[in-house]
Scaffold this motif. Sequence first.
Motif, PDB file in Angstrom:
ATOM      1  N   GLY A   2      -5.239   7.706  -9.341  1.00 29.84           N
ATOM      2  CA  GLY A   2      -6.702   7.697  -9.432  1.00 29.84           C
ATOM      3  C   GLY A   2      -7.461   7.558  -8.128  1.00 29.84           C
ATOM      4  O   GLY A   2      -8.665   7.285  -8.147  1.00 29.84           O
ATOM      5  N   GLY A   3      -6.784   7.673  -6.999  1.00 35.07           N
ATOM      6  CA  GLY A   3      -7.496   7.592  -5.727  1.00 35.07           C
ATOM      7  C   GLY A   3      -7.840   6.169  -5.341  1.00 35.07           C
ATOM      8  O   GLY A   3      -7.459   5.191  -6.016  1.00 35.07           O
ATOM      9  N   ILE A   4      -8.581   6.060  -4.231  1.00 38.35           N
ATOM     10  CA  ILE A   4      -8.863   4.740  -3.650  1.00 38.35           C
ATOM     11  C   ILE A   4      -9.561   3.812  -4.649  1.00 38.35           C
ATOM     12  O   ILE A   4      -9.302   2.597  -4.671  1.00 38.35           O
ATOM     13  CB  ILE A   4      -9.702   4.887  -2.352  1.00 38.35           C
ATOM     14  N   GLU A   5     -10.406   4.376  -5.512  1.00 36.78           N
ATOM     15  CA  GLU A   5     -11.131   3.516  -6.448  1.00 36.78           C
ATOM     16  C   GLU A   5     -10.206   2.885  -7.490  1.00 36.78           C
ATOM     17  O   GLU A   5     -10.582   1.918  -8.152  1.00 36.78           O
ATOM     18  CB  GLU A   5     -12.290   4.269  -7.136  1.00 36.78           C
ATOM     19  N   SER A   6      -8.988   3.405  -7.624  1.00 38.61           N
ATOM     20  CA  SER A   6      -8.053   2.838  -8.603  1.00 38.61           C
ATOM     21  C   SER A   6      -7.128   1.788  -7.993  1.00 38.61           C
ATOM     22  O   SER A   6      -6.277   1.224  -8.684  1.00 38.61           O
ATOM     23  CB  SER A   6      -7.214   3.952  -9.232  1.00 38.61           C
TER      24      SER A   6
ATOM     25  N   GLN B 144       5.058   0.001  -6.592  1.00 33.80           N
ATOM     26  CA  GLN B 144       3.728   0.420  -7.057  1.00 33.80           C
ATOM     27  C   GLN B 144       2.947   1.011  -5.893  1.00 33.80           C
ATOM     28  O   GLN B 144       2.731   0.355  -4.871  1.00 33.80           O
ATOM     29  CB  GLN B 144       2.971  -0.769  -7.634  1.00 33.80           C
ATOM     30  N   LEU B 145       2.531   2.256  -6.070  1.00 32.54           N
ATOM     31  CA  LEU B 145       1.751   2.946  -5.040  1.00 32.54           C
ATOM     32  C   LEU B 145       0.465   3.473  -5.653  1.00 32.54           C
ATOM     33  O   LEU B 145       0.357   3.615  -6.875  1.00 32.54           O
ATOM     34  CB  LEU B 145       2.544   4.132  -4.475  1.00 32.54           C
ATOM     35  N   VAL B 146      -0.479   3.792  -4.791  1.00 29.14           N
ATOM     36  CA  VAL B 146      -1.684   4.499  -5.207  1.00 29.14           C
ATOM     37  C   VAL B 146      -1.762   5.773  -4.375  1.00 29.14           C
ATOM     38  O   VAL B 146      -1.715   5.714  -3.140  1.00 29.14           O
ATOM     39  CB  VAL B 146      -2.947   3.645  -4.985  1.00 29.14           C
ATOM     40  N   LYS B 147      -1.817   6.894  -5.061  1.00 27.49           N
ATOM     41  CA  LYS B 147      -1.931   8.176  -4.349  1.00 27.49           C
ATOM     42  C   LYS B 147      -3.390   8.343  -3.938  1.00 27.49           C
ATOM     43  O   LYS B 147      -4.294   8.265  -4.770  1.00 27.49           O
ATOM     44  CB  LYS B 147      -1.502   9.313  -5.289  1.00 27.49           C
ATOM     45  N   ILE B 148      -3.613   8.589  -2.659  1.00 31.64           N
ATOM     46  CA  ILE B 148      -4.983   8.685  -2.147  1.00 31.64           C
ATOM     47  C   ILE B 148      -5.342  10.135  -1.812  1.00 31.64           C
ATOM     48  O   ILE B 148      -6.450  10.590  -2.065  1.00 31.64           O
ATOM     49  CB  ILE B 148      -5.150   7.787  -0.897  1.00 31.64           C
ATOM     50  N   ALA B 149      -4.404  10.842  -1.217  1.00 36.07           N
ATOM     51  CA  ALA B 149      -4.700  12.224  -0.813  1.00 36.07           C
ATOM     52  C   ALA B 149      -3.400  12.999  -0.732  1.00 36.07           C
ATOM     53  O   ALA B 149      -2.315  12.412  -0.659  1.00 36.07           O
ATOM     54  CB  ALA B 149      -5.407  12.243   0.537  1.00 36.07           C
TER      55      ALA B 149
ATOM     56  N   TRP C 230      -6.857  -1.046   2.689  1.00 39.56           N
ATOM     57  CA  TRP C 230      -7.193  -0.184   1.552  1.00 39.56           C
ATOM     58  C   TRP C 230      -8.381   0.714   1.907  1.00 39.56           C
ATOM     59  O   TRP C 230      -9.527   0.413   1.585  1.00 39.56           O
ATOM     60  CB  TRP C 230      -7.539  -1.028   0.333  1.00 39.56           C
ATOM     61  N   GLN C 231      -8.090   1.835   2.537  1.00 38.90           N
ATOM     62  CA  GLN C 231      -9.161   2.786   2.864  1.00 38.90           C
ATOM     63  C   GLN C 231      -8.570   4.184   3.031  1.00 38.90           C
ATOM     64  O   GLN C 231      -7.368   4.354   3.193  1.00 38.90           O
ATOM     65  CB  GLN C 231      -9.946   2.360   4.094  1.00 38.90           C
TER      66      GLN C 231
ATOM     67  N   ARG D  73     -13.990   6.012   2.367  1.00 33.91           N
ATOM     68  CA  ARG D  73     -14.184   5.032   1.301  1.00 33.91           C
ATOM     69  C   ARG D  73     -13.167   3.893   1.458  1.00 33.91           C
ATOM     70  O   ARG D  73     -11.980   4.132   1.722  1.00 33.91           O
ATOM     71  CB  ARG D  73     -14.064   5.714  -0.061  1.00 33.91           C
ATOM     72  N   GLN D  74     -13.647   2.691   1.290  1.00 30.12           N
ATOM     73  CA  GLN D  74     -12.823   1.487   1.477  1.00 30.12           C
ATOM     74  C   GLN D  74     -12.951   0.565   0.269  1.00 30.12           C
ATOM     75  O   GLN D  74     -13.975   0.572  -0.410  1.00 30.12           O
ATOM     76  CB  GLN D  74     -13.337   0.673   2.679  1.00 30.12           C
ATOM     77  N   ILE D  75     -11.928  -0.240   0.061  1.00 30.71           N
ATOM     78  CA  ILE D  75     -12.024  -1.330  -0.912  1.00 30.71           C
ATOM     79  C   ILE D  75     -12.133  -2.639  -0.131  1.00 30.71           C
ATOM     80  O   ILE D  75     -11.263  -2.958   0.682  1.00 30.71           O
ATOM     81  CB  ILE D  75     -10.796  -1.390  -1.840  1.00 30.71           C
ATOM     82  N   THR D  76     -13.202  -3.369  -0.394  1.00 29.12           N
ATOM     83  CA  THR D  76     -13.388  -4.674   0.254  1.00 29.12           C
ATOM     84  C   THR D  76     -13.277  -5.784  -0.782  1.00 29.12           C
ATOM     85  O   THR D  76     -13.382  -5.545  -1.986  1.00 29.12           O
ATOM     86  CB  THR D  76     -14.773  -4.755   0.930  1.00 29.12           C
ATOM     87  N   LEU D  77     -13.062  -6.995  -0.275  1.00 30.39           N
ATOM     88  CA  LEU D  77     -12.965  -8.155  -1.164  1.00 30.39           C
ATOM     89  C   LEU D  77     -14.373  -8.634  -1.504  1.00 30.39           C
ATOM     90  O   LEU D  77     -15.153  -8.972  -0.610  1.00 30.39           O
ATOM     91  CB  LEU D  77     -12.177  -9.268  -0.472  1.00 30.39           C
TER      92      LEU D  77
END
Lengths: 336, 336
Positions: A307-311, A328-333, A96-97, A3-7
Amino acid sequence: MNRQITLASRPAGYPKESDFNLVEVPVPAPEDGEVLVKTIYLSVDPYMRGRINASKSYAANVEIDEVMIGSVIAQIVASKHPNFQVGDVVNAGIGWQEYGVAAGDGLRKIDPTIAPISTGAGILGMPGLTAYFGLLEIGKLQERETVFVSGAAGAVGSVVGQIAKIKGCRVVGSAGTDEKVAYIVDELGFDDAFNYKEVTDYHEELQKLLPDGIDVYFDNVGGAITDVVFPNLRIKGRVVICGQISQYNLEKPETGPRFLWNMITKRARIEGFLVSEFADRHAGALVEMSEWLRQGKLKYHETIEEGGIESAPAAFISMLKGGNIGKQLVKIADID
Amino acid sequence: MNRQITLASRPAGYPKESDFNLVEVPVPAPEDGEVLVKTIYLSVDPYMRGRINASKSYAANVEIDEVMIGSVIAQIVASKHPNFQVGDVVNAGIGWQEYGVAAGDGLRKIDPTIAPISTGAGILGMPGLTAYFGLLEIGKLQERETVFVSGAAGAVGSVVGQIAKIKGCRVVGSAGTDEKVAYIVDELGFDDAFNYKEVTDYHEELQKLLPDGIDVYFDNVGGAITDVVFPNLRIKGRVVICGQISQYNLEKPETGPRFLWNMITKRARIEGFLVSEFADRHAGALVEMSEWLRQGKLKYHETIEEGGIESAPAAFISMLKGGNIGKQLVKIADID
């Protein structure tokens, strides 16, 4: 699947979650010399805001439908590079993936015995190195000088103030909540700090907290708080321009008082930089920073979105609005 | 008797002649170690405007009823210092008066065999040295770089452009009349120039004349013309803040676009300076400048007001409004 976040669209003003898309693609396979990594922590940083504008920043912009740029703390799940084994933790610029392929050459390994691996995106990563080289090399900080830091509770500013204290300086910071102000004074050892959302006269505040003036101003913020620094500079003062986060999300550019006359009367210097200019010295700086961390001379805080990649878009937007203390970090796994 | 110009009142906006008084006092007598000098040329310079404000500039201000500060080219008429003889020509900081006493130590002798003595207040004096150290030491100019100079037909700017040409650079200047533009291109060898009172889009003009951007900007002027330089800087560009003459006579401070973000993307530097910082190297620089002058590599122009000491205020005001080409002087007396 990966899963990826794109612009999705170029933001006007503050980004919205709808400026990003969540897409699913197959997990890629590494070629010779490459590794496949699984993202553990994704880093969201102020500089990313400049890279999603239409006009070029200091590097190429993210195109619409491209994966958002950025670096992650990741674990190797497949390796076709002799220097990396499955299970190794690295800092990789895959964006971001959840999974990504990276060339092994130039990939930085994270030693999990020194500190939690998340620090590789913070105090022992790009933000920490930015503080170190900005303050010491661009700011040319000398012992017992006076330092003012804007954005002082952020990932970079919080390290700037602590390094200045290590160098025996008087350090004042500005931040946007009382909690942040308390944190940098009580936890990090800043000499003083103020909440710029509460204080109305920044000039008066600086004259009160730094009555002899400012030798080095480390600017993460820009705007009204930076305006008042110039008349408060000491002779031969240095202004390190690291970020201008107050300006990134304006729908219409601001104007401000002209201040260049102060540069003559103070024989002062303003200089901008990118941490990448010092790439050949990053490793040495990290040794020094790790030692300071081990000795308790450097502390850090992380704000982790779970909240994972979607957050990631929400975490990015929150960080731009000052929702974070420290990195600021986002925990992915989870790490394996 | 000795006639002096004193400060009558602090100007609001442009000075007026009524902000100055002409007074007569007895000619002073030198003590041991001092000399009595007779002013030949009086120098009026932009920096003087900052020194008659109420707020402190980089040095002490002129008080009301004090003689206006400044340096003159003068001839010694009585000497109680072993290094100086009657008839010697010197550069002395006695201010706006026909006669003055100065300490012999530190007084700079002018060699009339090198160039007309008036150059001691111009190309071989403070303005020339300001150009030399500002461009080479603060600007760190390198061969074949691109240079933009504002106030390019003034005493400092005209030398900046010529030194940049000596160093093999492409040089563009801005000035306020077509005559000045023609002078700096046709006589001084600037590659190009424009009249900022005629051109409406400075950004477009700079993109046309310096399409690859600006390595060094030498700023004598500030304001709208300086605003457009920042987006036109090259990577690692340098902005030398020498003067901000557009701002000195404003009744109300101006605002302008914020530009510090450019400092990061360009990894650029802004630095202000005073020529006095390089005092220990002035003599060596004057040797080099004199040689360039002898070789015809440096040229100069002087705008000389012939009306004596009483015309100094008018000459000063005219210079602040751009009435001069090259160095603005006031002729006070003939040399003996």
